[in-house]
Motif scaffolding. Structure first.
Motif, short mmCIF file in Angstrom:
data_model
loop_
_atom_site.label_atom_id
_atom_site.label_comp_id
_atom_site.label_asym_id
_atom_site.label_seq_id
_atom_site.Cartn_x
_atom_site.Cartn_y
_atom_site.Cartn_z
N GLU A 6 0.83 -1.19 0.00
CA GLU A 6 0.00 0.00 0.00
C GLU A 6 0.87 1.25 0.00
OE1 GLU A 6 -2.37 -2.51 3.25
OE2 GLU A 6 -0.27 -1.96 2.99
N CYS A 22 -2.79 0.28 -3.90
CA CYS A 22 -2.37 -1.05 -3.45
C CYS A 22 -1.97 -1.86 -4.67
CB CYS A 22 -3.49 -1.74 -2.68
SG CYS A 22 -3.09 -3.44 -2.20
N TRP A 36 -10.45 -2.88 0.86
CA TRP A 36 -9.80 -2.04 1.86
C TRP A 36 -10.52 -2.21 3.19
CZ3 TRP A 36 -5.32 0.54 1.08
CH2 TRP A 36 -4.93 0.78 -0.24
N ARG A 38 -10.01 -0.95 7.52
CA ARG A 38 -9.31 0.02 8.35
C ARG A 38 -9.45 -0.34 9.82
NH1 ARG A 38 -13.17 5.38 7.44
NH2 ARG A 38 -14.98 4.65 8.67
N ILE A 70 -13.68 3.19 -4.80
CA ILE A 70 -12.67 2.17 -5.06
C ILE A 70 -12.62 1.92 -6.56
CG2 ILE A 70 -14.25 0.22 -4.72
CD1 ILE A 70 -11.88 -1.29 -3.43
N LEU A 81 -8.09 3.65 -3.65
CA LEU A 81 -9.19 4.12 -2.82
C LEU A 81 -9.12 5.64 -2.77
CD1 LEU A 81 -11.58 3.18 -1.04
CD2 LEU A 81 -10.06 3.46 0.94
N TYR A 94 -5.11 1.91 7.29
CA TYR A 94 -5.87 1.31 6.20
C TYR A 94 -5.07 0.14 5.62
CZ TYR A 94 -9.34 4.98 6.29
OH TYR A 94 -10.37 5.82 6.67
N CYS A 96 -4.95 -3.00 2.75
CA CYS A 96 -5.40 -3.58 1.49
C CYS A 96 -5.45 -5.09 1.68
CB CYS A 96 -4.41 -3.21 0.39
SG CYS A 96 -4.75 -3.94 -1.20
#
Length: 121
Positions: A6, A22, A36, A38, A70, A81, A94, A96
């Motif tokens: 990422e 990513c 994604w 988080r 996305i 993203l 965040y 991936c």
């Protein structure tokens, strides 16, 4: 095995935009979707968005729908993203992920190292 890297995190102010990337490498033919997630301090890792790699299908968490987008570049095996109208509550690491087209963490077998996004008020 699939490797994910990422990039694009950082510190921004509320209302600003940021784009995460990513890039996938390795056994990418095994990937059905990339997503994604988080994780904020003290909270569980949560779903943000996912995109199907071979069909045009996307899904978003309610908290980011209409603000985040996305997208993918199949040739580059890269997912993006785009985050607009960022809020302090978007602050998190965040991650991936690559796997099946789903919202559950268990459906993703490969994960990136994470990138920090901090939104100040």
């Amino acid at each position: 095995q699939v490797q994910l890297v990422e990039s694009g995190g950082g510190l921004v102010q509320a209302g600003d935009s940021l784009r995460l990337s990513c890039a996938a490498s390795g056994r990418t033919l095994s990937i059905h979707a990339m997503g994604w997630f988080r994780q904020a301090p003290g909270k569980e890792r949560e779903f943000v968005a996912t995109i199907h790699f071979r069909a045009y299908a996307t899904n978003y968490a309610a908290s980011v729908k209409d603000r985040f987008t996305i997208s993918k570049d199949n040739a580059k095996k890269t997912v993006y993203l785009q985050m607009n109208s960022l809020k302090p509550e978007d602050t998190a690491v965040y991650y991936c992920a690559a796997g099946n087209y789903a919202t559950e963490r268990s459906q993703y077998g490969a994960w990136g190292q994470g990138t920090q996004v901090t939104v100040s008020s």
